[in-house]
Design a protein around this motif. Structure first.
Motif, short mmCIF file in Angstrom:
data_model
loop_
_atom_site.label_atom_id
_atom_site.label_comp_id
_atom_site.label_asym_id
_atom_site.label_seq_id
_atom_site.Cartn_x
_atom_site.Cartn_y
_atom_site.Cartn_z
N GLY A 91 0.83 -1.21 0.00
CA GLY A 91 0.00 0.00 0.00
C GLY A 91 0.86 1.25 0.00
O GLY A 91 1.90 1.31 -0.67
N PRO A 92 0.49 2.29 0.76
CA PRO A 92 1.25 3.54 0.77
C PRO A 92 2.70 3.35 1.19
O PRO A 92 3.57 4.15 0.81
N CYS A 129 -1.79 0.05 -7.40
CA CYS A 129 -0.81 0.82 -6.60
C CYS A 129 -1.10 2.31 -6.68
O CYS A 129 -1.12 3.01 -5.66
N ARG A 130 -1.32 2.78 -7.90
CA ARG A 130 -1.58 4.21 -8.07
C ARG A 130 -2.88 4.60 -7.39
O ARG A 130 -2.98 5.67 -6.76
N ALA A 153 5.79 3.54 -1.32
CA ALA A 153 6.08 4.79 -2.02
C ALA A 153 7.49 4.90 -2.57
O ALA A 153 7.70 5.50 -3.64
N HIS A 171 7.37 3.93 -6.14
CA HIS A 171 6.25 4.37 -6.96
C HIS A 171 6.70 5.10 -8.22
O HIS A 171 5.91 5.25 -9.16
N ALA A 176 -4.31 3.24 -4.77
CA ALA A 176 -4.14 3.27 -3.31
C ALA A 176 -3.41 4.53 -2.89
O ALA A 176 -3.68 5.11 -1.82
N ARG A 177 -2.48 4.99 -3.72
CA ARG A 177 -1.71 6.19 -3.39
C ARG A 177 -2.57 7.43 -3.50
O ARG A 177 -2.45 8.37 -2.71
N GLU A 178 -3.45 7.44 -4.50
CA GLU A 178 -4.25 8.64 -4.75
C GLU A 178 -5.51 8.67 -3.88
O GLU A 178 -6.09 9.69 -3.64
N ASP A 192 4.94 4.69 -11.93
CA ASP A 192 4.57 5.76 -12.85
C ASP A 192 5.28 5.61 -14.18
O ASP A 192 4.68 5.81 -15.25
#
Length: 677
Positions: free
Chosen positions: A621-622, A672-673, A625, A628, A675-677, A632
């Motif tokens: 999860g976060p 992944c993205r 990072a 990440h 969960a980050r956003e 991207d």
């Protein structure tokens, strides 16, 4: 031609299959008046003397005689011999590998062929068009006089009237421009002139393909519509006649080529030159797949496969058009479309309507029987199921009611998801009824176990335990059956609690890692599972250390006492072991400082690692990072993640099922993205 051939000590030389004593007969066969004998001899040269691109001492000894052969106008099929010389020279595939063996031998071959390059220049004006077609590429590759080569190509273009030879000259101009940038402007000007009227459609397509690869700025703004129009005009004209097949490797390979090999090559070259202009390539494919000519459409089907497996984009319309080919009736076009769709999995959904219609109309296509080995699902049904279309389920139920379950049935259940649940009772019944003393136990039980695992059918626990406990020692596939049964129990989770005592008995066997992993899923007993996994991670065979680390990762913080063993494994010389251990370190102990460098290096080193790393990042999860930026970057890349890496792509420039694996990766990365956003 063969003066001195008997003075060569062939018996002291070698080729792929041993003594080179038979090489003189092969060389003489190349000069035979009988075309079949020449093809047999050529087959022997590629099969033994130049086996899979290898070069031997006997290969080097052949070169003087091969050069004499190509210069004797009475000899037939000299164009094929020119191709053999080009291949021996080590540059038959531009930028490709030249085989295995001492580099000195390959260097000597390249030097010897280059030393004879003046012969290729003379052959550019040979009376035989097949020789003239083979010669220009050889001249560009081996004659180290760029100005002379370009003058020769320009002169031949001005006098040549044979379409096939003109296309070869255009291709050679493109190769020349890439090899000799200092002389490229004149070559590009010649190509630009050939890309427009009054040149014929095939030559114009060839020139456009070469411009795409060496001077894309010179392409017309209406490239796609121009190329499609040229393809239509070309299709209405005469096609080159394919050679008659012979019972040789060369002949069989020729049979596998497209029926219009020249047209296929022209469009493949154009697609290759367009590279990451995926939207243009999709539009071009739509034009090809809409052609009135079935041969053009058949070629386009395979080019669509290469594009979908190699690149990312919106392929809905091309896949629809591939599906439209299924209504063409029996033949190469329909078979090609079905084969391509079966490898697209969920991306084949736009063709599901046509696949369903084909499956409904042809029960004989549901199962494919082989001369040897178990039957498999027919490609139309397989493609429909892999596309996740529920209309496959009733047909699969009928297949399940047949005498033998196809070997791969279990592997099409997962894409169907819960829609396949109605199949569970029949699958359980079939598994419960398989005789454990049958010599075909593995063939019959493995697909059933795979299917029940995918469905997570907890009511199958008794049938699975029956296989796990009752498979006789002497059954050849016993290990695979036990492993499959353990995987099923792991998938069933806590609903398989009755299996826990059986799994515990396996913790000191060769199935220890799988059993411990399943026991954690079934019972969550960390004290029983963790020491087994740590032991196998530290002292187990190389094949079990990676799954041990992955199982510890799934345990999360409950596996913290195993951190020392994981730290040691993260320094393993084996890529997959250290990557799996690094993922576990991060998930179990939050040790991103150790994990991140290992995972970042693995991501770059081997693209196949990315699925496991992405799965790890989803679980984190976060906290994931620090990696990440890789997420991207991958989501922004136009190519499939395996497509651009040497050693992982197939002969078509893409890995097998490349789109399937890449779509899995993209799904994880989007999670992944998200969960980050």
């Amino acid at each position: 031609m063969f003066t001195g051939i008997d003075e060569v000590d062939w018996a002291s030389m070698r080729h792929a299959y041993g003594s080179a004593e038979d090489v003189p007969a092969l060389l003489r066969g190349l000069a035979s008046a009988d075309s079949a004998a020449r093809e047999v001899a050529l087959d022997g040269m590629y099969g033994a003397v130049h086996h899979q691109g290898d070069v031997y001492d006997s290969t080097l000894a052949c070169l003087p005689f091969l050069f004499r052969l190509v210069q004797c106008e009475e000899v037939g099929d000299r164009g094929e011999v020119v191709g053999l010389l080009v291949s021996i020279g080590g540059e038959a595939v531009e930028g490709g590998a030249v085989g295995e063996g001492p580099e000195e031998t390959y260097a000597r071959a390249r030097t010897a062929v280059r030393a004879g390059a003046a012969a290729f220049a003379r052959l550019a004006g040979d009376p035989d068009p097949a020789v003239r077609q083979a010669a220009p590429g050889a001249v560009v590759r081996f004659l180290d006089q760029p100005a002379r080569v370009l003058d020769l190509l320009a002169q031949r273009i001005s006098v040549e009237r044979n379409d096939g030879v003109l296309i070869a000259l255009a291709e050679s101009l493109g190769l020349f421009a890439r090899r000799h940038p200092g002389h490229a402007p004149r070559a590009v000007d010649l190509l630009a002139a050939l890309s427009g009227p009054p040149a014929g459609p095939g030559l114009r397509l060839a020139a456009l393909g070469q411009l795409a690869g060496c001077a894309p700025e010179r392409l017309p703004v209406d490239l796609v519509s121009t190329a499609v129009a040229l393809l239509r005009v070309r299709s209405r004209g005469p096609r080159p006649h394919p050679r008659a097949a012979t019972d040789t490797l060369v002949g069989r390979l020729r049979q596998l080529r497209p029926s219009d090999e020249e047209g296929s090559q022209l469009l493949r070259t154009l697609h290759g030159g367009l590279g990451d202009r995926v939207a243009d390539r999709i539009a071009l494919l739509e034009g090809q797949l809409s052609s009135p000519d079935p041969t053009d459409r058949c070629n386009a089907v395979w080019m669509a496969s290469a594009l979908v497996h190699g690149w990312r984009g919106d392929f809905h319309r091309p896949v629809e058009l591939i599906g439209a080919q299924l209504a063409e009736g029996e033949g190469r076009l329909r078979d090609s479309a079905v084969s391509v769709l079966s490898g697209l999995f969920g991306l084949a959904a736009p063709a599901a309507e046509q696949l369903s219609a084909l499956v409904d109309a042809h029960g004989d296509l549901w199962v494919r029987h082989w001369e040897r080995g178990a039957p498999t699902l027919g490609d139309p049904l397989k493609a429909l199921a892999r596309a996740g279309d529920a209309r496959a389920v009733p047909v699969l139920a009928l297949v399940l009611a047949g005498p033998v379950v196809p070997d791969d049935l279990g592997h099409v259940i997962a894409p169907l998801g819960r829609a396949a649940a109605p199949l569970a009772p029949a699958l359980r019944s079939r598994l419960a009824g398989v005789p454990l003393d049958s010599p075909e136990l593995g063939t019959r039980a493995l697909p059933l176990l795979a299917a029940l695992t995918a469905l997570e059918d907890v009511r199958a626990v008794p049938a699975v335990l029956r296989v796990l406990l009752g498979t006789p020692e002497e059954v050849r596939s016993r290990d695979a059956l036990i492993a499959a049964a353990i995987r099923a129990l792991r998938a069933f989770g806590t609903a398989a609690a009755e299996a826990a005592p059986v799994l515990r008995t396996l913790l000191d066997t060769e199935y220890a890692v799988a059993a411990a992993d399943a026991l954690w899923s079934v019972q969550g007993d960390a004290d029983a599972v963790r020491p087994v996994l740590a032991r196998e991670l530290a002292n187990g065979r190389s094949g079990v250390r990676r799954p041990a680390a992955e199982a510890l990762a799934r345990m999360g913080p409950a596996a913290r006492p195993a951190l020392p063993a994981l730290r040691h494994a993260a320094d393993s010389p084996e890529l997959w072991e250290r990557m799996s251990a690094a993922c576990a370190l991060w998930r179990v102990g939050g040790e991103e400082g150790l994990a991140v460098p290992v995972l970042r290096a693995a991501w770059a080193e081997n693209p196949h690692c990315r699925l496991l790393i992405a799965d790890c990042l989803v679980a984190l999860g976060p906290a994931g990072a620090p990696l990440h930026d890789l997420v991207d970057g991958e989501l922004a890349a136009p190519r499939r993640h395996t497509a651009s890496f040497p050693g992982v792509a197939g002969p078509g420039g893409h890995s097998e099922q490349g789109a399937f694996a890449d779509e899995q990766l993209l799904r994880l990365l989007r999670m992944c993205r998200g969960a980050r956003e």
